[in-house]
Scaffold this active site. Structure first.
Site, short mmCIF file in Angstrom:
data_model
loop_
_atom_site.label_atom_id
_atom_site.label_comp_id
_atom_site.label_asym_id
_atom_site.label_seq_id
_atom_site.Cartn_x
_atom_site.Cartn_y
_atom_site.Cartn_z
N ARG A 42 3.99 -5.22 17.05
CA ARG A 42 2.62 -4.68 17.06
C ARG A 42 1.67 -5.75 17.59
O ARG A 42 0.71 -5.47 18.30
CB ARG A 42 2.22 -4.23 15.65
CG ARG A 42 3.17 -3.18 15.06
CD ARG A 42 2.90 -2.91 13.58
NE ARG A 42 3.04 -4.09 12.76
CZ ARG A 42 2.72 -4.17 11.48
NH1 ARG A 42 2.24 -3.09 10.87
NH2 ARG A 42 2.88 -5.28 10.79
N ASP A 65 -2.03 -8.57 12.19
CA ASP A 65 -3.39 -8.94 11.81
C ASP A 65 -3.88 -10.21 12.49
O ASP A 65 -5.06 -10.55 12.43
CB ASP A 65 -3.49 -9.08 10.29
CG ASP A 65 -3.13 -7.79 9.58
OD1 ASP A 65 -3.59 -6.73 10.04
OD2 ASP A 65 -2.37 -7.83 8.60
N HIS A 125 -2.49 -8.51 2.60
CA HIS A 125 -2.01 -7.27 3.25
C HIS A 125 -3.01 -6.87 4.34
O HIS A 125 -3.30 -7.67 5.22
CB HIS A 125 -1.82 -6.22 2.14
CG HIS A 125 -1.06 -4.99 2.52
ND1 HIS A 125 -0.32 -4.87 3.67
CD2 HIS A 125 -0.91 -3.79 1.86
CE1 HIS A 125 0.23 -3.66 3.71
NE2 HIS A 125 -0.11 -2.99 2.64
N SER A 163 0.82 -1.22 0.00
CA SER A 163 0.00 0.00 0.00
C SER A 163 0.86 1.27 0.00
O SER A 163 0.56 2.23 -0.72
CB SER A 163 -0.97 0.00 1.17
OG SER A 163 -0.29 -0.14 2.39
N HIS A 189 5.42 -13.01 7.22
CA HIS A 189 5.65 -11.61 6.83
C HIS A 189 6.72 -11.55 5.75
O HIS A 189 7.61 -12.39 5.71
CB HIS A 189 6.09 -10.77 8.04
CG HIS A 189 5.85 -9.32 7.83
ND1 HIS A 189 6.78 -8.49 7.25
CD2 HIS A 189 4.76 -8.55 8.09
CE1 HIS A 189 6.26 -7.27 7.18
NE2 HIS A 189 5.05 -7.27 7.67
N1 HAX Z 1 0.34 -19.80 5.82
C1 HAX Z 1 0.60 -20.66 4.81
N2 HAX Z 1 1.56 -20.48 3.89
C2 HAX Z 1 2.32 -19.38 4.05
C3 HAX Z 1 2.16 -18.48 5.11
C4 HAX Z 1 1.10 -18.71 5.99
N3 HAX Z 1 0.81 -17.86 6.97
N4 HAX Z 1 3.09 -17.51 4.99
C5 HAX Z 1 3.82 -17.79 3.89
N5 HAX Z 1 3.35 -18.92 3.31
C6 HAX Z 1 3.78 -19.50 2.06
C7 HAX Z 1 3.56 -18.51 0.94
O1 HAX Z 1 2.22 -18.53 0.49
C8 HAX Z 1 4.54 -18.99 -0.10
O2 HAX Z 1 3.99 -20.13 -0.72
P1 HAX Z 1 4.13 -20.37 -2.32
O3 HAX Z 1 5.60 -20.30 -2.59
O4 HAX Z 1 3.52 -21.69 -2.53
O5 HAX Z 1 3.38 -19.24 -2.97
C9 HAX Z 1 5.72 -19.46 0.77
O6 HAX Z 1 5.17 -19.73 2.07
C10 HAX Z 1 6.84 -18.48 0.90
O7 HAX Z 1 6.33 -17.29 1.40
P2 HAX Z 1 7.29 -16.31 2.26
O8 HAX Z 1 8.49 -16.01 1.44
O9 HAX Z 1 7.50 -16.85 3.62
O10 HAX Z 1 6.37 -15.03 2.43
P3 HAX Z 1 6.07 -13.87 1.37
O11 HAX Z 1 7.04 -12.77 1.60
O12 HAX Z 1 5.97 -14.37 -0.01
O13 HAX Z 1 4.61 -13.44 1.80
C11 HAX Z 1 2.88 -12.93 3.36
C12 HAX Z 1 4.36 -12.77 3.02
C13 HAX Z 1 2.56 -11.99 4.51
C14 HAX Z 1 2.06 -12.51 2.14
C15 HAX Z 1 2.60 -14.40 3.74
O14 HAX Z 1 3.35 -14.74 4.88
C16 HAX Z 1 1.13 -14.66 3.98
O15 HAX Z 1 0.39 -14.92 3.01
N6 HAX Z 1 0.66 -14.60 5.27
C17 HAX Z 1 -0.74 -14.74 5.58
C18 HAX Z 1 -1.50 -13.46 5.23
C19 HAX Z 1 -1.15 -12.35 6.17
O16 HAX Z 1 -1.11 -12.50 7.37
N7 HAX Z 1 -0.91 -11.15 5.61
C20 HAX Z 1 -0.62 -9.94 6.41
C21 HAX Z 1 0.86 -9.59 6.45
C22 HAX Z 1 1.13 -8.33 7.24
C23 HAX Z 1 0.58 -7.15 6.55
O17 HAX Z 1 0.94 -6.75 5.48
N8 HAX Z 1 -0.43 -6.58 7.12
O18 HAX Z 1 -1.08 -5.59 6.50
#
Ligand code: HAX
Length: 427
Positions: free
Chosen positions: A318, A364, A263, A233, A309
């Site tokens: 947080r 979150d 996000h 964002s 993350h």
């Molecule tokens: N549950 C299951 N799988 C997860 C995971 C979780 N909580 N976190 C990461 N992974 C997976 C990813 O989906 C990715 O899988 P693929 O390669 O098959 O696509 C793999 O593990 C590697 O991911 P990563 O390198 O550890 O994490 P990224 O930097 O790619 O993504 C995310 C970070 C936050 C998007 C990810 O951890 C996620 O999807 N978490 C759950 C959603 C979430 O909580 N989002 C909020 C984040 C904080 C924020 O921005 N708040 O606004």
């Protein structure tokens, strides 16, 4: 605003000179390398942006202008906004002046209510927020002055004006979305004397005099305010702003990014997941039941919301701030108890999945449970409150970027053909 403008004029001159000198004397020094996996991996870890409002070291979490988040949890959102903008916490006099300025800009044009009422009744509250803000674009002081041909080194002052106007009006807009979207009755007009948090609660129709509710929302608005420059964002908002689109356009764009489930909308996803968990097991589950539920979620190809993350590799400070609050005020709440059990259980499961880089909870994973406890159970709305806080960061970053006269953000993309040739030449 004279005091703030004088302070920012001095600060921005200093910041700008410092950066110009750095670029002049050391412009060729390399900051970061880019690998092929980073190119296809969402640019993770590439240091290619500057952002001075806050920084997020992977082993420390959010630091706002040199203050650790844990040392800011007793402050007001207005104080944090001032800190983000100027790099200093306000003195009591500066705070009063700043709050008075914001209070004087609270009133929202009536046409915004027409826009919101015209939207489908099942619109997502984030779509409503983004549309409401965009509908006010014609109010932009920056856009009007740009049209008149104002000088480049004056851009930041008009962006500051837009920032103050938008931040002051957002509580009223967001509260109106809550009331319209969830049938809470007539809209409530702002109270000219109330501070940012109280007035937001008051306009939502909540008990703004209840100190527990007040402090939860105050904390919520502080914790979500900024998370450096590269998150979806903030980067979106800054990129749109860098085209000299005004803050109405750029903040609205930032909100659209925040609305994604990976996000800001993760708070909505998380509470939904916790409620389903409690429904399935008729209350707080056993650890075995929870492990089963987590396994089913992962097997269905879904993420565990609130965990992981892109940058952090520790429990998000947080999250810890909200945990401290919840332990004090809502330890008996079953939804909160489930959130705690998830925290005690899920990281060990995620640690066994090699591809997951961060098994720890982010903000979150918990914020929604506290809102839920205090009766705000319309979880489609949770990201809206996040947005209200993140607006402080978008606005401060925009003022700084305009002040430092940073250019258009325009990285170079390459084709896969280019990468294949590069790889072939390397081997
Ligand atoms: N549950 C299951 N799988 C997860 C995971 C979780 N909580 N976190 C990461 N992974 C997976 C990813 O989906 C990715 O899988 P693929 O390669 O098959 O696509 C793999 O593990 C590697 O991911 P990563 O390198 O550890 O994490 P990224 O930097 O790619 O993504 C995310 C970070 C936050 C998007 C990810 O951890 C996620 O999807 N978490 C759950 C959603 C979430 O909580 N989002 C909020 C984040 C904080 C924020 O921005 N708040 O606004």
């Amino acid at each position: 605003m004279t005091g703030l403008i004088t302070k920012l004029t001095q600060k921005i001159d200093g910041w700008k000179q410092e950066v110009q000198q750095l670029v002049k004397t050391s412009g060729n020094i390399k900051v970061s390398d880019v690998t092929v996996s980073q190119l296809y991996g969402g640019m993770r870890g590439i240091k290619s942006l500057s952002c001075d409002t806050s920084v997020v070291p992977d082993d420390q979490g959010l630091i706002i202008r040199n203050y650790f988040l844990k040392d800011l949890t007793e402050y007001l959102p207005e104080e944090i906004f001032y800190l983000l903008l100027t790099g200093e916490l306000p003195t009591p006099t500066e705070l009063t002046e700043f709050q008075t300025e914001l209070k004087s800009r609270k009133n929202v044009p009536n046409y915004v209510w027409d826009v919101l009422k015209a939207m489908p009744s099942d619109s997502h509250p984030m779509a409503m927020l983004s549309a409401a803000l965009l509908s006010m674009q014609k109010e932009s002081v920056f856009a009007k002055n740009y049209e008149k041909g104002c000088k480049k080194d004056e851009y930041w002052k008009h962006t500051l004006d837009d920032s103050m106007n938008i931040v002051a009006k957002l509580p009223g807009i967001s509260a109106a979305i809550y009331r319209l979207r969830f049938n809470k009755g007539e809209l409530i007009q702002p109270d000219p004397d109330m501070d940012f948090t109280s007035d937001f609660l008051y306009m939502m129709g909540l008990d703004h005099k209840n100190t527990e509710i007040y402090n939860l929302f105050r904390l919520f608005l502080v914790c979500h305010c900024d998370h450096e420059g590269g998150n979806v964002s903030s980067l979106t908002s800054a990129t749109v702003n860098s085209a000299l689109s005004d803050l109405y356009y750029s903040m609205s764009a930032g909100f659209n990014g925040l609305a994604g489930p990976l996000h800001g909308r993760a708070n909505q996803e998380c509470i939904d997941w916790i409620i389903k968990l409690n429904q399935k097991y008729n209350g707080v589950p056993t650890k075995e039941d929870l492990i089963q539920f987590v396994t089913e979620t992962l097997k269905a190809g879904k993420v565990i919301p609130g965990y992981g993350h892109a940058i952090l590799r520790i429990v998000d400070p947080r999250f810890e701030a909200f945990m401290k609050y919840g332990n004090k005020y809502c330890a008996d709440e079953p939804i909160f108890q489930s959130v705690k059990l998830v925290f005690e259980t899920v990281p060990d499961i995620l640690k066994t999945i090699e591809k997951i880089k961060d098994p720890w909870p982010n903000i979150d994973a918990i914020s929604g449970a506290l809102l839920y406890h205090y009766g705000v159970r319309e979880f489609l709305y949770y990201t809206n409150i996040f947005a209200l806080s993140r607006a402080l960061g978008f606005a401060s970053q925009a003022v700084m970027n305009r002040g430092m006269m940073l250019p258009l953000i325009r990285p170079k993309s390459v084709t896969t053909e280019f990468v294949k040739n590069l790889v072939a030449n390397n081997s």
